[in-house]
Design a protein around this motif. Structure first.
Motif, PDB file in Angstrom:
ATOM      1  N   LEU A 124       0.867  -1.169   0.000  1.00  0.00           N
ATOM      2  CA  LEU A 124       0.000   0.000   0.000  1.00  0.00           C
ATOM      3  C   LEU A 124       0.908   1.224   0.000  1.00  0.00           C
ATOM      4  N   ARG A 125       0.884   1.944  -1.112  1.00  0.00           N
ATOM      5  CA  ARG A 125       1.828   3.057  -1.280  1.00  0.00           C
ATOM      6  C   ARG A 125       1.394   4.271  -0.459  1.00  0.00           C
ATOM      7  N   TRP A 126       2.363   4.837   0.278  1.00  0.00           N
ATOM      8  CA  TRP A 126       2.089   6.032   1.089  1.00  0.00           C
ATOM      9  C   TRP A 126       2.905   7.242   0.641  1.00  0.00           C
ATOM     10  N   PRO A 164       5.795  -3.196   8.263  1.00  0.00           N
ATOM     11  CA  PRO A 164       7.086  -2.658   7.818  1.00  0.00           C
ATOM     12  C   PRO A 164       6.907  -1.736   6.614  1.00  0.00           C
ATOM     13  N   ILE A 165       7.867  -0.886   6.414  1.00  0.00           N
ATOM     14  CA  ILE A 165       7.952  -0.063   5.213  1.00  0.00           C
ATOM     15  C   ILE A 165       8.861  -0.782   4.238  1.00  0.00           C
ATOM     16  N   VAL A 166       8.426  -0.882   2.993  1.00  0.00           N
ATOM     17  CA  VAL A 166       9.283  -1.395   1.930  1.00  0.00           C
ATOM     18  C   VAL A 166       9.395  -0.285   0.892  1.00  0.00           C
ATOM     19  N   ALA A 167      10.576  -0.129   0.370  1.00  0.00           N
ATOM     20  CA  ALA A 167      10.837   0.987  -0.537  1.00  0.00           C
ATOM     21  C   ALA A 167      11.924   0.592  -1.526  1.00  0.00           C
ATOM     22  N   ARG A 168      11.935   1.334  -2.626  1.00  0.00           N
ATOM     23  CA  ARG A 168      13.020   1.157  -3.592  1.00  0.00           C
ATOM     24  C   ARG A 168      13.150   2.415  -4.425  1.00  0.00           C
ATOM     25  N   TRP A 191      14.280  -4.264  -3.261  1.00  0.00           N
ATOM     26  CA  TRP A 191      13.456  -3.705  -2.198  1.00  0.00           C
ATOM     27  C   TRP A 191      14.288  -3.573  -0.921  1.00  0.00           C
ATOM     28  N   HIS A 192      14.005  -2.533  -0.155  1.00  0.00           N
ATOM     29  CA  HIS A 192      14.599  -2.329   1.166  1.00  0.00           C
ATOM     30  C   HIS A 192      13.450  -2.351   2.169  1.00  0.00           C
ATOM     31  N   GLN A 193      13.666  -3.013   3.303  1.00  0.00           N
ATOM     32  CA  GLN A 193      12.608  -3.102   4.314  1.00  0.00           C
ATOM     33  C   GLN A 193      13.059  -2.437   5.605  1.00  0.00           C
ATOM     34  N   TYR A 194      12.131  -1.693   6.218  1.00  0.00           N
ATOM     35  CA  TYR A 194      12.424  -0.941   7.445  1.00  0.00           C
ATOM     36  C   TYR A 194      11.321  -1.169   8.471  1.00  0.00           C
ATOM     37  N   GLU A 195      11.732  -1.382   9.683  1.00  0.00           N
ATOM     38  CA  GLU A 195      10.786  -1.533  10.796  1.00  0.00           C
ATOM     39  C   GLU A 195      10.688  -0.189  11.499  1.00  0.00           C
ATOM     40  N   MET A 196       9.898   0.713  10.930  1.00  0.00           N
ATOM     41  CA  MET A 196       9.734   2.048  11.501  1.00  0.00           C
ATOM     42  C   MET A 196       8.452   2.664  10.970  1.00  0.00           C
ATOM     43  N   SER A 197       8.041   3.743  11.612  1.00  0.00           N
ATOM     44  CA  SER A 197       6.842   4.462  11.196  1.00  0.00           C
ATOM     45  C   SER A 197       7.149   5.372  10.011  1.00  0.00           C
ATOM     46  N   VAL A 198       6.097   5.872   9.387  1.00  0.00           N
ATOM     47  CA  VAL A 198       6.255   6.822   8.287  1.00  0.00           C
ATOM     48  C   VAL A 198       6.988   8.071   8.767  1.00  0.00           C
ATOM     49  N   SER A 199       6.592   8.611   9.925  1.00  0.00           N
ATOM     50  CA  SER A 199       7.239   9.852  10.385  1.00  0.00           C
ATOM     51  C   SER A 199       8.712   9.628  10.709  1.00  0.00           C
TER      52      SER A 199
END
Length: 183
Positions: free
Chosen positions: A101-103, A126-130, A137-145
């Protein structure tokens, strides 16, 4: 102090106090959203960080750009179903099934930021981004802020940091623009 307040302080802003009808938005989306993100949307409204990062927020009411983006993506995938392979090993979010789900993103650069919606509580997604559709893909265990804060302040937050080329973190609210200039 919340992460959202830390981010407001970092960019020298006061909360926009955007009123979002979260119950209606989440019902239409088919899932609850992280509390941190809802606080973020209410505090920042529509705008961008460092002239680079755009978070899919809300102008208020039942509007949410996360939902707008998901609708557009689903329409595109109906026309080109093979395009979903771009998101492998993940799939696009569907209620009850989870998925991406893109934010947010940085359109000019092709960067894309998603939650990986799971059965976990939204605060644990988790946040996944590239950086583009061909990159890993990179994965992060953190909030959007926290992710946004790291992007705009931490030069070591690679490959997503924009702190080195914009050393003074800032936020431009679209409500600061001249009326009618963005519509």
């Amino acid at each position: 102090m919340s992460r959202v307040q830390q981010l407001l302080d970092t960019v020298g802003r006061q909360s926009e106090q955007v009123q979002v009808e979260w119950q209606a938005v989440e019902a239409e989306l088919g899932t609850a959203l992280p509390a941190d993100f809802k606080e973020f949307c209410e505090a920042f409204g529509r705008g961008e960080f460092n002239g680079f990062l755009y978070v899919y927020t809300s102008k208020g009411g039942t509007h949410l750009e996360v939902l707008d983006n998901l609708r557009k993506l689903r329409r595109a995938l109906e026309s080109w179903p093979d395009a979903e392979s771009v998101y492998e090993p993940y799939r696009i979010f569907e209620p009850g099934q989870g998925g991406l789900l893109r934010w947010g993103g940085a359109a000019a650069e092709g960067y894309a930021y998603y939650w990986l919606v799971t059965e976990e509580a939204p605060e644990n997604w988790p946040i996944v981004a590239r950086t583009d559709d061909t990159e890993e893909w990179h994965q992060y265990e953190m909030s959007v802020s926290e992710f946004v804060y790291r992007m705009i302040t931490d030069t070591e937050f690679k490959p997503f940091s924009c702190a080195s080329y914009s050393p003074v973190p800032h936020y431009e609210s679209y409500s600061d623009a001249e009326p009618g200039s963005l519509e």
